[in-house]
Design a protein around this motif. Structure first.
Motif, PDB file in Angstrom:
ATOM      1  N   VAL A  50      36.826  18.020 -25.166  1.00 47.43           N
ATOM      2  CA  VAL A  50      35.420  17.891 -25.515  1.00 47.43           C
ATOM      3  C   VAL A  50      35.360  18.044 -27.020  1.00 47.43           C
ATOM      4  O   VAL A  50      35.877  19.012 -27.576  1.00 47.43           O
ATOM      5  CB  VAL A  50      34.536  18.959 -24.844  1.00 47.43           C
ATOM      6  CG1 VAL A  50      33.140  18.923 -25.427  1.00 47.43           C
ATOM      7  CG2 VAL A  50      34.459  18.700 -23.355  1.00 47.43           C
ATOM      8  N   TYR A  51      34.780  17.062 -27.681  1.00 46.78           N
ATOM      9  CA  TYR A  51      34.691  17.080 -29.137  1.00 46.78           C
ATOM     10  C   TYR A  51      33.334  17.623 -29.545  1.00 46.78           C
ATOM     11  O   TYR A  51      32.309  17.079 -29.166  1.00 46.78           O
ATOM     12  CB  TYR A  51      34.854  15.661 -29.688  1.00 46.78           C
ATOM     13  CG  TYR A  51      36.207  15.090 -29.373  1.00 46.78           C
ATOM     14  CD1 TYR A  51      37.288  15.376 -30.181  1.00 46.78           C
ATOM     15  CD2 TYR A  51      36.406  14.288 -28.261  1.00 46.78           C
ATOM     16  CE1 TYR A  51      38.542  14.871 -29.884  1.00 46.78           C
ATOM     17  CE2 TYR A  51      37.647  13.780 -27.956  1.00 46.78           C
ATOM     18  CZ  TYR A  51      38.711  14.072 -28.776  1.00 46.78           C
ATOM     19  OH  TYR A  51      39.945  13.569 -28.474  1.00 46.78           O
ATOM     20  N   PHE A  52      33.343  18.664 -30.329  1.00 47.92           N
ATOM     21  CA  PHE A  52      32.111  19.221 -30.857  1.00 47.92           C
ATOM     22  C   PHE A  52      31.962  18.738 -32.291  1.00 47.92           C
ATOM     23  O   PHE A  52      32.937  18.664 -33.025  1.00 47.92           O
ATOM     24  CB  PHE A  52      32.138  20.745 -30.791  1.00 47.92           C
ATOM     25  CG  PHE A  52      32.132  21.245 -29.383  1.00 47.92           C
ATOM     26  CD1 PHE A  52      30.949  21.340 -28.674  1.00 47.92           C
ATOM     27  CD2 PHE A  52      33.302  21.569 -28.743  1.00 47.92           C
ATOM     28  CE1 PHE A  52      30.935  21.756 -27.362  1.00 47.92           C
ATOM     29  CE2 PHE A  52      33.307  21.992 -27.424  1.00 47.92           C
ATOM     30  CZ  PHE A  52      32.115  22.086 -26.736  1.00 47.92           C
ATOM     31  N   PRO A  53      30.745  18.406 -32.698  1.00 49.35           N
ATOM     32  CA  PRO A  53      30.539  17.929 -34.057  1.00 49.35           C
ATOM     33  C   PRO A  53      30.910  19.011 -35.072  1.00 49.35           C
ATOM     34  O   PRO A  53      30.930  20.191 -34.745  1.00 49.35           O
ATOM     35  CB  PRO A  53      29.029  17.657 -34.120  1.00 49.35           C
ATOM     36  CG  PRO A  53      28.565  17.640 -32.714  1.00 49.35           C
ATOM     37  CD  PRO A  53      29.523  18.470 -31.930  1.00 49.35           C
ATOM     38  N   PRO A  54      31.210  18.628 -36.321  1.00 51.77           N
ATOM     39  CA  PRO A  54      31.456  19.631 -37.357  1.00 51.77           C
ATOM     40  C   PRO A  54      30.266  20.588 -37.459  1.00 51.77           C
ATOM     41  O   PRO A  54      29.135  20.217 -37.161  1.00 51.77           O
ATOM     42  CB  PRO A  54      31.590  18.800 -38.632  1.00 51.77           C
ATOM     43  CG  PRO A  54      31.955  17.439 -38.164  1.00 51.77           C
ATOM     44  CD  PRO A  54      31.309  17.273 -36.810  1.00 51.77           C
ATOM     45  N   LEU A  55      30.532  21.817 -37.881  1.00 50.18           N
ATOM     46  CA  LEU A  55      29.488  22.832 -37.903  1.00 50.18           C
ATOM     47  C   LEU A  55      28.274  22.448 -38.734  1.00 50.18           C
ATOM     48  O   LEU A  55      27.167  22.864 -38.440  1.00 50.18           O
ATOM     49  CB  LEU A  55      30.067  24.156 -38.419  1.00 50.18           C
ATOM     50  CG  LEU A  55      31.132  24.785 -37.520  1.00 50.18           C
ATOM     51  CD1 LEU A  55      31.648  26.065 -38.158  1.00 50.18           C
ATOM     52  CD2 LEU A  55      30.590  25.061 -36.141  1.00 50.18           C
ATOM     53  N   ASP A  56      28.452  21.646 -39.766  1.00 51.94           N
ATOM     54  CA  ASP A  56      27.314  21.301 -40.631  1.00 51.94           C
ATOM     55  C   ASP A  56      26.411  20.231 -40.037  1.00 51.94           C
ATOM     56  O   ASP A  56      25.417  19.852 -40.631  1.00 51.94           O
ATOM     57  CB  ASP A  56      27.797  20.875 -42.018  1.00 51.94           C
ATOM     58  CG  ASP A  56      28.640  19.612 -41.984  1.00 51.94           C
ATOM     59  OD1 ASP A  56      29.060  19.187 -40.887  1.00 51.94           O
ATOM     60  OD2 ASP A  56      28.879  19.059 -43.066  1.00 51.94           O
ATOM     61  N   THR A  57      26.727  19.724 -38.825  1.00 50.71           N
ATOM     62  CA  THR A  57      25.887  18.689 -38.233  1.00 50.71           C
ATOM     63  C   THR A  57      24.736  19.227 -37.416  1.00 50.71           C
ATOM     64  O   THR A  57      23.836  18.483 -37.072  1.00 50.71           O
ATOM     65  CB  THR A  57      26.705  17.741 -37.327  1.00 50.71           C
ATOM     66  OG1 THR A  57      27.231  18.489 -36.252  1.00 50.71           O
ATOM     67  CG2 THR A  57      27.786  17.035 -38.094  1.00 50.71           C
ATOM     68  N   GLY A  58      24.768  20.486 -37.043  1.00 52.81           N
ATOM     69  CA  GLY A  58      23.638  21.025 -36.300  1.00 52.81           C
ATOM     70  C   GLY A  58      23.964  21.641 -34.963  1.00 52.81           C
ATOM     71  O   GLY A  58      23.117  22.265 -34.337  1.00 52.81           O
ATOM     72  N   LEU A  59      25.193  21.466 -34.467  1.00 50.10           N
ATOM     73  CA  LEU A  59      25.632  22.114 -33.230  1.00 50.10           C
ATOM     74  C   LEU A  59      26.917  22.868 -33.519  1.00 50.10           C
ATOM     75  O   LEU A  59      27.813  22.341 -34.165  1.00 50.10           O
ATOM     76  CB  LEU A  59      25.895  21.093 -32.123  1.00 50.10           C
ATOM     77  CG  LEU A  59      24.705  20.316 -31.604  1.00 50.10           C
ATOM     78  CD1 LEU A  59      25.176  19.276 -30.584  1.00 50.10           C
ATOM     79  CD2 LEU A  59      23.674  21.231 -30.980  1.00 50.10           C
ATOM     80  N   ALA A  60      27.022  24.093 -33.034  1.00 52.80           N
ATOM     81  CA  ALA A  60      28.214  24.895 -33.258  1.00 52.80           C
ATOM     82  C   ALA A  60      28.818  25.320 -31.927  1.00 52.80           C
ATOM     83  O   ALA A  60      28.103  25.706 -31.007  1.00 52.80           O
ATOM     84  CB  ALA A  60      27.855  26.128 -34.087  1.00 52.80           C
ATOM     85  N   PHE A  61      30.121  25.255 -31.824  1.00 51.05           N
ATOM     86  CA  PHE A  61      30.862  25.769 -30.675  1.00 51.05           C
ATOM     87  C   PHE A  61      30.857  27.295 -30.792  1.00 51.05           C
ATOM     88  O   PHE A  61      31.277  27.841 -31.807  1.00 51.05           O
ATOM     89  CB  PHE A  61      32.293  25.223 -30.716  1.00 51.05           C
ATOM     90  CG  PHE A  61      33.211  25.834 -29.701  1.00 51.05           C
ATOM     91  CD1 PHE A  61      33.150  25.440 -28.385  1.00 51.05           C
ATOM     92  CD2 PHE A  61      34.140  26.796 -30.070  1.00 51.05           C
ATOM     93  CE1 PHE A  61      34.001  25.997 -27.439  1.00 51.05           C
ATOM     94  CE2 PHE A  61      34.997  27.352 -29.139  1.00 51.05           C
ATOM     95  CZ  PHE A  61      34.929  26.946 -27.822  1.00 51.05           C
ATOM     96  N   VAL A  62      30.357  27.983 -29.750  1.00 53.57           N
ATOM     97  CA  VAL A  62      30.267  29.444 -29.845  1.00 53.57           C
ATOM     98  C   VAL A  62      31.073  30.177 -28.765  1.00 53.57           C
ATOM     99  O   VAL A  62      31.100  31.403 -28.761  1.00 53.57           O
ATOM    100  CB  VAL A  62      28.795  29.942 -29.830  1.00 53.57           C
ATOM    101  CG1 VAL A  62      28.080  29.515 -31.078  1.00 53.57           C
ATOM    102  CG2 VAL A  62      28.069  29.485 -28.586  1.00 53.57           C
ATOM    103  N   GLY A  63      31.725  29.462 -27.864  1.00 50.77           N
ATOM    104  CA  GLY A  63      32.561  30.135 -26.882  1.00 50.77           C
ATOM    105  C   GLY A  63      32.867  29.279 -25.683  1.00 50.77           C
ATOM    106  O   GLY A  63      32.245  28.251 -25.458  1.00 50.77           O
ATOM    107  N   GLY A  64      33.869  29.710 -24.919  1.00 57.74           N
ATOM    108  CA  GLY A  64      34.274  28.965 -23.738  1.00 57.74           C
ATOM    109  C   GLY A  64      35.518  28.147 -24.016  1.00 57.74           C
ATOM    110  O   GLY A  64      36.278  28.433 -24.934  1.00 57.74           O
ATOM    111  N   ASP A  65      35.724  27.108 -23.212  1.00 60.41           N
ATOM    112  CA  ASP A  65      36.908  26.253 -23.338  1.00 60.41           C
ATOM    113  C   ASP A  65      36.540  24.942 -24.018  1.00 60.41           C
ATOM    114  O   ASP A  65      35.583  24.285 -23.626  1.00 60.41           O
ATOM    115  CB  ASP A  65      37.477  25.938 -21.950  1.00 60.41           C
ATOM    116  CG  ASP A  65      37.900  27.196 -21.206  1.00 60.41           C
ATOM    117  OD1 ASP A  65      38.553  28.047 -21.828  1.00 60.41           O
ATOM    118  OD2 ASP A  65      37.570  27.314 -20.016  1.00 60.41           O
ATOM    119  N   SER A  66      37.331  24.552 -24.998  1.00 63.20           N
ATOM    120  CA  SER A  66      37.069  23.271 -25.657  1.00 63.20           C
ATOM    121  C   SER A  66      38.098  22.216 -25.278  1.00 63.20           C
ATOM    122  O   SER A  66      37.997  21.073 -25.695  1.00 63.20           O
ATOM    123  CB  SER A  66      37.048  23.438 -27.173  1.00 63.20           C
ATOM    124  OG  SER A  66      38.322  23.870 -27.621  1.00 63.20           O
ATOM    125  N   CYS A  67      39.101  22.574 -24.477  1.00 66.53           N
ATOM    126  CA  CYS A  67      40.145  21.618 -24.129  1.00 66.53           C
ATOM    127  C   CYS A  67      40.828  22.041 -22.836  1.00 66.53           C
ATOM    128  O   CYS A  67      40.934  23.230 -22.538  1.00 66.53           O
ATOM    129  CB  CYS A  67      41.163  21.563 -25.262  1.00 66.53           C
ATOM    130  SG  CYS A  67      42.528  20.432 -24.985  1.00 66.53           S
TER     131      CYS A  67
END
Length: 130
Positions: A50-67
């Motif tokens: 799951v690809y999360f946008p870069p932090l400066d785009t408006g959404l931040a990954f804050v926990g859980g599994d990303s892959c």
């Protein structure tokens, strides 16, 4: 690959994004015998992202599994989840992709999905760019 979200977050809210994976049966040439089809359907070392946008785009990954990474066969399913936080007002995308590398020169087999979020100060929405 199917992405879902438990709610569309307003500014500074978090949401749970879930990625579901299901390896479907190959529905190609019906003249192939079943043994050939089953061996063709073995995808060792498949990787799901799951690809999360870069932090400066408006959404931040804050926990859980990303892959997720592992071996999938016909009919196998998998699921993993991650939390995101809406950090800026705007329209953002989260994308997920399942990918099995066929060779070393970039050929692959896969599938994907995307969620489109419109973050406002007091509420959030789903949106489509087309």
């Amino acid at each position: 690959v199917t992405l879902s979200i438990d709610r569309y977050p307003a500014l500074n809210d978090t949401a749970l994004v879930t990625c579901e994976i299901f390896l479907e049966k190959f529905l190609g040439d019906t003249t192939q015998n079943v043994a050939e089809m089953k061996s063709w359907l073995y995808f060792g070392d498949s990787t799901i992202y799951v690809y999360f946008p870069p932090l400066d785009t408006g959404l931040a990954f804050v926990g859980g599994d990303s892959c997720w990474s592992g071996i999938m066969r016909e009919g196998d399913t998998g699921e993993y989840s991650a939390f995101v936080k809406a950090t800026k007002i705007g329209k953002w995308m989260i994308a997920g992709r399942a990918k099995y590398d066929i060779d070393t020169i970039g050929s692959y087999f896969g599938d994907g999905d995307a969620l489109f979020l419109w973050v406002k100060e007091d509420t959030g929405y789903s949106w489509r760019p087309w």
